[in-house]
Design an enzyme around this catalytic site. Structure first.
Site, PDB file in Angstrom:
ATOM      1  N   ASP A  60       0.812  -1.205   0.000  1.00  0.00           N
ATOM      2  CA  ASP A  60       0.000   0.000   0.000  1.00  0.00           C
ATOM      3  C   ASP A  60       0.849   1.260   0.000  1.00  0.00           C
ATOM      4  OD1 ASP A  60      -2.301  -1.584   0.160  1.00  0.00           O
ATOM      5  OD2 ASP A  60      -2.222  -1.621   2.346  1.00  0.00           O
ATOM      6  N   TYR A 124       7.367 -10.163   5.749  1.00  0.00           N
ATOM      7  CA  TYR A 124       7.288  -8.745   6.095  1.00  0.00           C
ATOM      8  C   TYR A 124       7.935  -8.512   7.453  1.00  0.00           C
ATOM      9  CZ  TYR A 124       3.849  -7.727   2.400  1.00  0.00           C
ATOM     10  OH  TYR A 124       3.222  -7.551   1.196  1.00  0.00           O
TER      11      TYR A 124
END
Length: 302
Positions: A60, A124
């Protein structure tokens, strides 16, 4: 055509000024996606085929990557042979010099390879800095690249206990945000790793004060929309004492995105995609009939 080659590229970026990794629509050109800039760099190589990057992992706006990946097809004009891996890498980075984007690796792969669907796992890392509620308390190298908390301590033992509840196959509906893909994607995911360990500032030895960093690592084959930021926010709430381990378990078992506590989602600035892994067998380009360009450099005429 025999001189059309498919490449897998790995690339990194500081996501602060981009709308996300994927291509932004034509009406939203003030803040472009990372994909827009890489595709522009590919077009500067003057391929004869339409340029389209297939990105493996969507991030994002404001999220960073140390290693995202994508595949692209490139056919050169006048029957020229495909670029070598090194030449393509050098050429793309030459045309990306003005951006906070760098291609770190390029390799030719089979024509049926797909960067998204062949990915075996994605990792991540979320970076947290304690005792730094204002960006002026962080070194310049970190202030856009972590979540600065007012807390000087977190109950990391409780956070790791809560994180262990998240590992495995679960319905993660409570940890996904609503988006247009929601009706079409299963909320059941397998989280292979959720771990909290000490981290560091990038310039620890040269900054005027010690800052305690923590890193939250998550690994899975795939993630739901904003899942990592919501997992991080919930685990930090456990560390702050705002959620108990039992309450986090109840949140997971609720399987309802509306159950997620408001104002708990971690900001984008601390999140990094750090790895996209593939089976090496899927990356092997067949030697038979392989044609490679031998030119040591690329210029505007190629």
């Amino acid at each position: 055509m025999h001189n059309c080659a498919r490449y897998l590229i790995f690339f990194q970026y500081i996501g602060t000024k981009y709308s996300g990794v994927v291509r932004s629509p034509p009406h939203q050109q003030q803040k472009k996606g990372v994909q827009n800039h890489i595709e522009d760099a590919v077009r500067r190589l003057k391929p004869v085929n339409p340029v389209s990057l297939s990105v493996s992992s969507r991030t994002d706006s404001g999220v960073h990557a140390l290693s995202n990946s994508a595949h692209l097809d490139l056919q050169r004009s006048n029957d020229k042979p495909p670029f070598t891996d090194d030449v393509l890498l050098e050429a793309l980075n030459f045309h990306l010099l003005s951006e906070e984007i760098r291609v770190t690796h390029a390799q030719r792969v089979p024509a049926d390879f797909h960067a998204r669907y062949r990915a075996q796992s994605r990792t991540y890392v979320y970076r947290i800095a304690l005792g730094t509620p204002h960006h002026s308390q962080l070194p310049l190298t970190d202030h856009r690249l972590c979540w600065g908390l007012r807390n000087t301590e977190l109950n990391v033992k409780a956070m790791n206990e809560a994180a262990s509840l998240l590992v495995g196959t679960h319905d993660f509906s409570s940890f996904r945000a609503v988006n247009s893909d929601m009706p079409f994607k299963s909320p059941v995911k397998t989280l292979d790793l959720a771990l909290i360990v000490p981290g560091n500032t990038f310039v620890q030895a040269h900054f005027h004060r010690d800052i305690q960093f923590w890193e939250l690592t998550f690994k899975s084959k795939s993630f739901l929309y904003k899942q990592v930021r919501r997992l991080t926010g919930a685990l930090v709430a456990v560390g702050q004492g705002r959620l108990s381990v039992a309450q986090l378990r109840e949140l997971l078992e609720a399987r309802d995105t509306r159950a997620y506590p408001q104002g708990t989602v971690a900001p984008a600035s601390g999140l990094f995609l750090t790895r996209v892994d593939y089976n090496q067998s899927d990356l092997q380009f067949p030697e038979e009939g392989e044609e490679r360009g031998l030119s040591p450099s690329v210029n505007q005429e190629d």
